[in-house]
Design an enzyme around this catalytic site. Structure first.
Site, PDB file in Angstrom:
ATOM      1  N   ILE A 299     -47.458  77.904  64.980  1.00 24.15           N
ATOM      2  CA  ILE A 299     -46.588  78.465  66.013  1.00 24.15           C
ATOM      3  C   ILE A 299     -46.209  77.393  67.031  1.00 24.15           C
ATOM      4  O   ILE A 299     -45.039  77.238  67.385  1.00 24.15           O
ATOM      5  CB  ILE A 299     -47.270  79.652  66.712  1.00 24.15           C
ATOM      6  CG1 ILE A 299     -47.577  80.750  65.693  1.00 24.15           C
ATOM      7  CG2 ILE A 299     -46.378  80.204  67.821  1.00 24.15           C
ATOM      8  CD1 ILE A 299     -48.477  81.859  66.235  1.00 24.15           C
TER       9      ILE A 299
ATOM     10  N   PRO B  29     -56.120  79.976  69.950  1.00 22.67           N
ATOM     11  CA  PRO B  29     -56.922  81.192  69.805  1.00 22.67           C
ATOM     12  C   PRO B  29     -57.858  81.345  70.993  1.00 22.67           C
ATOM     13  O   PRO B  29     -58.095  80.385  71.746  1.00 22.67           O
ATOM     14  CB  PRO B  29     -57.705  80.938  68.519  1.00 22.67           C
ATOM     15  CG  PRO B  29     -57.875  79.439  68.497  1.00 22.67           C
ATOM     16  CD  PRO B  29     -56.586  78.891  69.074  1.00 22.67           C
TER      17      PRO B  29
ATOM     18  N   HIS C 277     -47.134  92.427  74.457  1.00 20.49           N
ATOM     19  CA  HIS C 277     -47.604  91.805  73.216  1.00 20.49           C
ATOM     20  C   HIS C 277     -46.578  92.006  72.095  1.00 20.49           C
ATOM     21  O   HIS C 277     -46.913  92.462  70.997  1.00 20.49           O
ATOM     22  CB  HIS C 277     -48.955  92.391  72.799  1.00 20.49           C
ATOM     23  CG  HIS C 277     -49.784  91.429  71.985  1.00 20.49           C
ATOM     24  ND1 HIS C 277     -51.128  91.216  72.202  1.00 20.49           N
ATOM     25  CD2 HIS C 277     -49.458  90.625  70.950  1.00 20.49           C
ATOM     26  CE1 HIS C 277     -51.588  90.339  71.327  1.00 20.49           C
ATOM     27  NE2 HIS C 277     -50.592  89.973  70.554  1.00 20.49           N
TER      28      HIS C 277
ATOM     29  N   ALA D   9     -50.189  83.716  73.485  1.00 19.12           N
ATOM     30  CA  ALA D   9     -51.346  83.484  72.605  1.00 19.12           C
ATOM     31  C   ALA D   9     -52.402  84.575  72.780  1.00 19.12           C
ATOM     32  O   ALA D   9     -52.415  85.569  72.060  1.00 19.12           O
ATOM     33  CB  ALA D   9     -51.922  82.105  72.878  1.00 19.12           C
ATOM     34  N   ARG D  10     -53.274  84.406  73.766  1.00 24.32           N
ATOM     35  CA  ARG D  10     -54.326  85.376  74.048  1.00 24.32           C
ATOM     36  C   ARG D  10     -54.521  85.472  75.555  1.00 24.32           C
ATOM     37  O   ARG D  10     -54.572  84.441  76.258  1.00 24.32           O
ATOM     38  CB  ARG D  10     -55.658  84.976  73.376  1.00 24.32           C
ATOM     39  CG  ARG D  10     -55.689  85.210  71.866  1.00 24.32           C
ATOM     40  CD  ARG D  10     -55.691  86.699  71.548  1.00 24.32           C
ATOM     41  NE  ARG D  10     -55.779  86.987  70.119  1.00 24.32           N
ATOM     42  CZ  ARG D  10     -54.738  87.190  69.331  1.00 24.32           C
ATOM     43  NH1 ARG D  10     -53.506  87.082  69.824  1.00 24.32           N
ATOM     44  NH2 ARG D  10     -54.905  87.481  68.051  1.00 24.32           N
TER      45      ARG D  10
ATOM     46  N   ASP E 283     -47.067  87.567  77.669  1.00 24.00           N
ATOM     47  CA  ASP E 283     -46.935  88.568  76.612  1.00 24.00           C
ATOM     48  C   ASP E 283     -48.299  89.109  76.216  1.00 24.00           C
ATOM     49  O   ASP E 283     -48.392  90.046  75.425  1.00 24.00           O
ATOM     50  CB  ASP E 283     -46.241  87.945  75.389  1.00 24.00           C
ATOM     51  CG  ASP E 283     -45.885  88.983  74.338  1.00 24.00           C
ATOM     52  OD1 ASP E 283     -45.221  89.980  74.693  1.00 24.00           O
ATOM     53  OD2 ASP E 283     -46.270  88.808  73.164  1.00 24.00           O
TER      54      ASP E 283
END
Length: 330
Positions: free
Chosen positions: A156, A206, A295, A233-234, A258
């Site tokens: 990504i 991650p 998301h 991402a997270r 997001d």
């Protein structure tokens, strides 16, 4: 042979049917319910399960699956941080994910949100809603004048780097492993140098212990005044209290989120913003220079198709061969 699919959304149904038609010897049954302590019994008699949810997978649900002889689990997404890895291993689970379903979907969205911050679109929409059609004082910035810091150049991040570069931005990057495809496109630097130089920082990592709250009071202090933050991402990569303080001081000029640390309280459901028990969200969502989306970076027709069909095929591989090229190693 039977596969049970949990948490099915309406837009996934055509692709489940398409896969079923391609594999007539496999029975596929579905539910809109997420995998939990109650719904686990729906899968009884199945050879494997395919799942997708942002909420944690309850330990008891894993135990009940194992008791029912079901230890083949395939996720329709990338992240496995909401599974008790130790318990899953003890119970003998084999778990697959879809590590690459559409890098372009997430990369394109992150660039879109960076452009929205640069062009101050939310601020203009708020003005327009009040009948204010004046330009000033919301003058924008151009992408071709930015230094974009890409944190993580996997599938990504590398796709995003190419798109940002296509706009004429100077792209710098930090990653544990350099991507040779980005030779001549990005300049690899240390994470500290990236923080100091970038006018836009976009995360593609991650969530693991080493990345938990990697953007915090200390790291924000290293950054240029007015830096823009993009996180597709997270959520836990960002210390949200520190982000609020950085927005208040002007250290961070805007953010596009997001993903959020407490997103399961709000995303993918109808909510009353003010009644939600999530103070950081309530603070951030009302800011004109903060873009919060539920998301959805991954949410394209191509990505959904890939997620559905790849996960079903991985589950079938587990059932028939005992392994898969998408097997997750904890």
């Amino acid at each position: 042979m039977k596969i049970y699919v949990y948490g099915v959304y309406r837009d996934e149904v055509p692709y489940i049917k398409e896969w079923q038609d391609e594999h007539p010897k496999v029975t596929v049954e579905t539910t809109t319910e997420l995998l939990n302590e109650k719904s686990v019994q729906l899968a009884k008699g199945s050879d494997g399960v395919v799942v997708f949810q942002q909420k944690p997978y309850p330990d008891e649900a894993l135990r009940q699956l194992a008791l029912n002889g079901i230890t083949k689990m395939s996720l329709r997404n990338v992240g496995v941080d909401n599974i008790n890895h130790q318990l899953a291993t003890e119970l003998g689970f084999q778990i697959t994910n879809v590590p690459v379903y559409s890098p372009a979907a997430i990369a394109e969205f992150s660039v879109t949100q960076a452009l929205n911050l640069l062009r101050r679109t939310k601020e203009f929409y708020l003005k327009l809603a009040k009948g204010d059609y004046n330009w000033a004082p919301h003058i924008a910035k151009e992408m071709n004048k930015q230094v974009v810091g890409i944190v993580g150049t996997g599938n990504i991040g590398s796709t995003a780097a190419k798109i940002f570069a296509g706009f004429g931005a100077k792209v710098i990057a930090y990653s544990r492993h350099k991507n040779k495809e980005l030779d001549g496109i990005v300049e690899y630097v240390s994470l500290e140098e990236l923080y100091k130089r970038a006018t836009i920082i976009s995360l593609y990592l991650p969530h693991v212990p080493a990345t938990d709250k990697m953007l915090n009071k200390e790291t924000f202090s290293m950054m240029r005044d007015g830096v823009l933050l993009i996180n597709t991402a997270r959520g836990p990569l960002v210390d949200e209290e520190a982000l609020i303080a950085a927005l208040d001081s002007g250290k961070v000029g805007g953010a596009a989120l997001d993903v959020m640390t407490g997103e399961t309280k709000i995303f993918n459901q109808q909510i009353d913003e003010q009644s939600v028990d999530y103070n950081e969200f309530k603070n951030l969502v009302k800011r004109p220079n903060v873009l919060i989306t539920p998301h959805i970076a991954f949410y394209t027709d191509q990505a959904i198709k890939n997620m559905v069909k790849m996960s079903l095929s991985a589950n079938l591989d587990l059932i028939t061969t005992g392994t898969s090229d998408k097997l997750v190693k904890f």
